[in-house]
Design an enzyme around this catalytic site. Structure first.
Site, PDB file in Angstrom:
ATOM      1  N   ASP A 264       0.866  -1.174   0.000  1.00 36.87           N
ATOM      2  CA  ASP A 264       0.000   0.000   0.000  1.00 36.87           C
ATOM      3  C   ASP A 264       0.903   1.224   0.000  1.00 36.87           C
ATOM      4  OD1 ASP A 264      -2.354   1.431  -0.035  1.00 36.87           O
ATOM      5  OD2 ASP A 264      -2.584   1.433   2.140  1.00 36.87           O
TER       6      ASP A 264
ATOM      7  N   ASP B  83      -3.021  -2.946  -2.758  1.00 41.68           N
ATOM      8  CA  ASP B  83      -4.121  -2.139  -2.228  1.00 41.68           C
ATOM      9  C   ASP B  83      -4.013  -0.702  -2.718  1.00 41.68           C
ATOM     10  OD1 ASP B  83      -6.366  -1.494  -0.841  1.00 41.68           O
ATOM     11  OD2 ASP B  83      -5.506  -1.714   1.158  1.00 41.68           O
TER      12      ASP B  83
ATOM     13  N   HIS C 256      -0.353  -1.228   4.992  1.00 33.95           N
ATOM     14  CA  HIS C 256      -0.932   0.096   5.221  1.00 33.95           C
ATOM     15  C   HIS C 256      -0.465   0.678   6.555  1.00 33.95           C
ATOM     16  CE1 HIS C 256      -3.879   3.334   5.586  1.00 33.95           C
ATOM     17  NE2 HIS C 256      -4.154   2.853   6.793  1.00 33.95           N
TER      18      HIS C 256
END
Length: 330
Positions: free
Chosen positions: A98, A168, A305
């Site tokens: 991410d 992502d 993330h």
């Protein structure tokens, strides 16, 4: 306070924000910089106000237990493991990535990258890479994959035969760039590890910001006609494209409207069945140690993330090499 065993120590800092002159945010950033960049030791920052129940004033055992579990995960402990789909080969690697952006502050964007190192998907190689502000496409992701494969080889004495890469944070208008730039970079990373290395490989793009909503008939709150879909709801026909894509609603939503997650398999050289992709993706939504239920995406992407957000918000530099094989950023 430093809690240490023969494997890894952890620094525990208790902070009372009511103390005059305490800048909690600045203290947090400096603690993370010192422990993660310079010392190479996991740290746990605890706001003492959160340790007590506001109504009774007594110690909150639920909060304390969550902190202890988080500390255990940071030093390498496995809190639980999820059953693997039977079709997966023993040496399978899951990768999650991410990109964190903080454009308003004119900071560089930070790529969070996490790759599994064990058959149960509980041990991770974690690293970051800084890139130009606002840049979403990862042109150097192949170097991160190469480093992860070398870490896997050092731990398991062989390379994974199957790699599933969950990407992502990609909008629909960026997918072509992802296919053109990132997949080619990843394949170059394979070749740098070993010229003849050619694992089964799938690249799955994850999109969370979507307008699609699904509902089940009956059983709604207050006698309503509709209710949120049950955890594990899969939509893979009728409203999907002619390509290999699907929706999963993994989380259990009891308030508001549940938002499903869309998965688009943009590259696939594996022999896995579609059902194995569905099952693996759903099961890995339960493998995130900061939450005991299901989250919206597989754990490896949420770890990526979390890592990108932490480094991007604080010291914006490579963490200490001692921390590469830990979930220090939880």
């Amino acid at each position: 306070m430093c809690i240490r065993d023969r494997y890894m120590g952890i620094i525990l800092l208790l902070v009372n924000p009511k103390n005059r002159g305490t800048n909690k945010d600045a203290l947090y950033r400096e603690l993370k910089r010192i422990t993660y960049k310079e010392a190479g030791i996991p740290s746990q920052f605890v706001n003492t106000e959160k340790l007590f129940d506001k109504k009774t004033g007594k110690t909150s055992l639920s909060v304390c237990s969550k902190i202890i579990l988080q500390m255990n995960a940071k030093v390498g402990g496995s809190l639980w493991q999820i059953i693997r789909p039977q079709q997966l080969p023993p040496h399978t690697m899951l990768i999650g990535t991410d990109v964190f952006h903080k454009i308003g502050a004119r900071k560089q964007s930070c790529v969070g990258f996490c790759a599994t190192l064990d058959p149960n998907f509980t041990k991770y190689y974690s690293t970051i890479r800084m890139q130009n502000t606002g840049e979403e496409v990862m042109p150097t992701v192949g170097k991160l994959v190469e480093a992860a494969l070398r870490a896997y080889l050092a731990k398991n004495k062989q390379l994974p035969s199957l790699i599933i890469f969950y990407r992502d944070g990609v909008a629909d208008n960026q997918i072509n760039s992802i296919i053109k730039v990132e997949i080619d970079s990843i394949k170059q990373g394979f070749a740098r590890v070993e010229p003849t290395y050619n694992p089964q490989f799938a690249h799955v793009v994850i999109t969370k910001k979507i307008n699609d909503r699904f509902f089940e008939l009956g059983g709604g709150r207050d006698g309503g006609k509709y209710r949120n879909p049950t955890s594990g709801t899969l939509v893979c026909s009728e409203i999907v494209s002619d390509n290999f894509d699907f929706f999963i609603c993994a989380q259990n939503v009891t308030q508001g409207t549940a938002t499903p997650t869309r998965y688009n398999v943009v590259y696939n050289s594996t022999t896995l069945s579609a059902e194995t992709f569905y099952l693996l993706t759903f099961q890995q939504c339960f493998n995130y140690y900061n939450w005991t239920g299901a989250i919206r995406t597989p754990a490896c992407t949420q770890y990526a993330h979390k890592l990108g957000f932490l480094i991007g918000q604080t010291f914006q530099d490579q963490p200490h090499i001692n921390l590469e094989n830990t979930l220090f950023y939880l």
